[in-house]
Motif scaffolding. Sequence first.
Motif, PDB file in Angstrom:
ATOM      1  N   ARG A  85       4.579   4.876  -2.139  1.00 46.94           N
ATOM      2  CA  ARG A  85       4.586   3.910  -0.847  1.00 46.94           C
ATOM      3  C   ARG A  85       3.471   4.274   0.039  1.00 46.94           C
ATOM      4  N   LEU A 132      -0.054  -6.243   5.067  1.00 49.02           N
ATOM      5  CA  LEU A 132       0.017  -6.039   3.753  1.00 49.02           C
ATOM      6  C   LEU A 132       1.010  -5.298   3.358  1.00 49.02           C
ATOM      7  N   LEU A 133       1.698  -4.333   4.313  1.00 51.12           N
ATOM      8  CA  LEU A 133       2.766  -3.537   4.058  1.00 51.12           C
ATOM      9  C   LEU A 133       3.945  -4.515   4.046  1.00 51.12           C
ATOM     10  N   ALA A 134       4.021  -5.604   4.774  1.00 55.66           N
ATOM     11  CA  ALA A 134       5.034  -6.738   4.695  1.00 55.66           C
ATOM     12  C   ALA A 134       5.304  -7.256   3.488  1.00 55.66           C
ATOM     13  N   ARG A 135       3.976  -7.713   2.924  1.00 54.79           N
ATOM     14  CA  ARG A 135       3.772  -8.322   1.864  1.00 54.79           C
ATOM     15  C   ARG A 135       4.168  -7.625   0.494  1.00 54.79           C
ATOM     16  N   THR A 136       3.640  -6.264   0.453  1.00 51.73           N
ATOM     17  CA  THR A 136       3.773  -5.604  -0.865  1.00 51.73           C
ATOM     18  C   THR A 136       4.711  -4.538  -0.681  1.00 51.73           C
ATOM     19  N   GLY A 137       5.141  -3.818   0.679  1.00 52.75           N
ATOM     20  CA  GLY A 137       6.062  -2.673   0.492  1.00 52.75           C
ATOM     21  C   GLY A 137       4.984  -1.341   0.582  1.00 52.75           C
ATOM     22  N   LEU A 138       3.829  -1.699   0.641  1.00 49.95           N
ATOM     23  CA  LEU A 138       2.737  -0.312   0.323  1.00 49.95           C
ATOM     24  C   LEU A 138       2.013  -0.277   1.383  1.00 49.95           C
ATOM     25  N   VAL A 185      -3.795  -3.051  -4.548  1.00 50.73           N
ATOM     26  CA  VAL A 185      -2.234  -3.204  -4.551  1.00 50.73           C
ATOM     27  C   VAL A 185      -1.904  -3.163  -6.154  1.00 50.73           C
ATOM     28  N   LEU A 223       0.649  -0.300  -7.396  1.00 54.99           N
ATOM     29  CA  LEU A 223       1.948  -0.376  -7.898  1.00 54.99           C
ATOM     30  C   LEU A 223       2.172   0.460  -9.377  1.00 54.99           C
TER      31      LEU A 223
END
Lengths: 442, 442
Positions: B5, B32-38, B317, B321
């Motif tokens: 994460r 980016l965190l909201a879109r990818t969870g990263l 990203v 992942l």
Amino acid sequence: MSDLRTIYVGMAGCGTVGCAVGDLLIRDHDALLARTGLDIRLVRAVVRDLGRSRAPHVPDELLTDDLSRLTGDDVDIVVEVIGGTSVAKGVVLAAIAAGKDVVTANKALLALHGPEIYAAARAAGVCVAFEASCAAGLPVIGAIQRGMVANRINAIEGILNGTCNYILSEMLEAGKCFADALADAQRLGYAEADPTLDIDGTDTAHKLAILATLAFGTYVEFAGIAVEGIERISLTDLLAGRELGLTCKLLAVGWMIDGVLLLRVRPVFLADTHPMAGVNGADNAVSLYGHAAGHVMLTGPGAGGASTASGIVSDVVEVALGNARRTFGQLPLFEPKMVKSATVVPPAAPDCGFYARFTVHDRPTALPKITAAFGEAGIKLVKVRSFDGDPPTATDGEHIVLLTNPASESKMPAVLKRIDGCVELTDAPICIPVLEPFERRS
Amino acid sequence: MSDLRTIYVGMAGCGTVGCAVGDLLIRDHDALLARTGLDIRLVRAVVRDLGRSRAPHVPDELLTDDLSRLTGDDVDIVVEVIGGTSVAKGVVLAAIAAGKDVVTANKALLALHGPEIYAAARAAGVCVAFEASCAAGLPVIGAIQRGMVANRINAIEGILNGTCNYILSEMLEAGKCFADALADAQRLGYAEADPTLDIDGTDTAHKLAILATLAFGTYVEFAGIAVEGIERISLTDLLAGRELGLTCKLLAVGWMIDGVLLLRVRPVFLADTHPMAGVNGADNAVSLYGHAAGHVMLTGPGAGGASTASGIVSDVVEVALGNARRTFGQLPLFEPKMVKSATVVPPAAPDCGFYARFTVHDRPTALPKITAAFGEAGIKLVKVRSFDGDPPTATDGEHIVLLTNPASESKMPAVLKRIDGCVELTDAPICIPVLEPFERRS
């Protein structure tokens, strides 16, 4: 997954798309192995009626009419190509419950039951992959989910129904009426036996719901999309548009404007210089406007067995590699807690130009009344044409065609009503918006 | 990867592209965190000279001039945006040796040293991701490796250099000569201070080598690509082409014809109806012809900091992942044992039409001799124009312009030599092929 290198695929349905998937998986098995290092085997195809089934490219011994044979241990991935929303939904949920990853091209199913299906898949720790649900083999889902994932998407626009695009292109190119072009599309296999969902814009709206949900990171309700089909588009308008340098397309738009999401499917005119104006025949096009990548457009075949199978098998490979599960599981798309609120406001379109056509009895009398009605509403006219079978038209009657400067759509109903009250119209007036490319709009 | 994460990114280089990457990673961190969870964090940017560094968007405390600080435990992914092939190669190999995944947009590095770098990455169990190396933010690598992975690719064609495309568009649109349009491109930041590699086709050939390697599953040697740049294209030819309905583009082509791979970069004329004829300014376009998906085309910005950063961050990203490692490790691309033999045969192009221009002293005398030379070679002429400053030309002299039917390119040198022997030419003759879209060629 029983083995990373050998993947067993079960398929629900074996119509045009299913046969094309079978063809790719079986005939191209060794080429796929060489490209991907994966030994992907089609082990089963479930059909409704074994007696009636004719499935070229899929050997008889793989066919069965027993749906339960998709959920056993000898299947890793279930490919759903039944279509429709009733049987398909049950098949997909049963596969998920049995711990299978699912690949589907079923836009109606996902647009109407997406949240339920995605939630079930998340709960079961499997994934749903659906690249072929929008624009068939054009990798538009991948472009949004992966290639442009670093972008805030400001707008998506698309020509998403091959049947409609074929009809509009063929009418103009061959001088055919709507009904004849539709019959051609059916004969060529672009249109379904019942083409209602294509023609009335529903299929396009299903795809827009899926793409907008991904692009804007918010769950888009299919029912919230304003939809208008191409039923009322006549050869007269296509020809008159061409005289004015305009091409008619059934366009899906999703615009994020000041935090408000506007979603709409309708026929529009595009200037011949618009990047989508030259997308003809059964081709599709998708424009993505990213804040970093800028305007990215994909064009190509958006329908047909082989193209759809290309998208489906690419999903099978991504699922087999484990990538699809990670993307589906990690990206917070479809997770209710991550969903931003969005307002879908169909009527509040930004100003744009309009094409209008009035069929009248008596042009000299009608013309000044029509232009006056626009003038009184403060809408300037860029061009006015009147003709009577010249340029060649497909409908009788005398026509007045005009093109307005950008104006608020909200003003148009009152103008048309006023004209209807003072001019003898022999047919309902036609009014089609003229869209600029997204980046060129104010 | 220290944590799925939270991902720590170190960057080598911080010029135009590096700053744009920094801007995306820092300013858009939460999006980016909201879109990818990263939770992707830029922790370091190595620059050559701290004293000279001006890096907008990248805080001073992240800057260092110590390259060794990219290979420590506090970096998961190394982003290489130095450019060039000397320092960059060392940085990339050191990162790989330290067990870091690498993201790079460096086409020269990959075209010239790809096999060495890929082999090192495979041996170390890490990956190299390079979406932004070709056409910047257009997701063309993803389209080949993922979206169209089920396809046998029969051809790729591309407008791959934004500088050249800008120059050709701007010359025609503004009536400028080559030198003035190039100066504009430099002023606007499209062209490098030394634009040689753009103009002479080398940069386009680097990208073609990368794309063709992926698309055709065979290692393509950069040195095996026949390359011609746009230095000799004059406004006279662009204007004369326009009169004939033709637009000039620097086109990269990779055609698989009867098992032979033909690779070439050169200026060509495209008919105005060709799908790439309308790709103007600094935009790029890539056409992929798949046996199942058909002709898929991507268009959009192919250069610039933000667009390149979009592609780089999408790779970050995918690496974060774990997808990029799986794709890189599993797909047998670049594995010597999987490489098919390919023959690169530059001169054996299929027949095509040709545009030719001759600058002469005396048109009435020259014209019959020129047309006779083509006739004697069995090459039919479709159109012949002669003019003297009309249409407006940028060069002096009397010109004879002609367009041939499809003919073998191998015949052309003899024809031109014959004409040179019997006609007094005041300048070297110009000969530019006219290409049909791949699917429409015989």
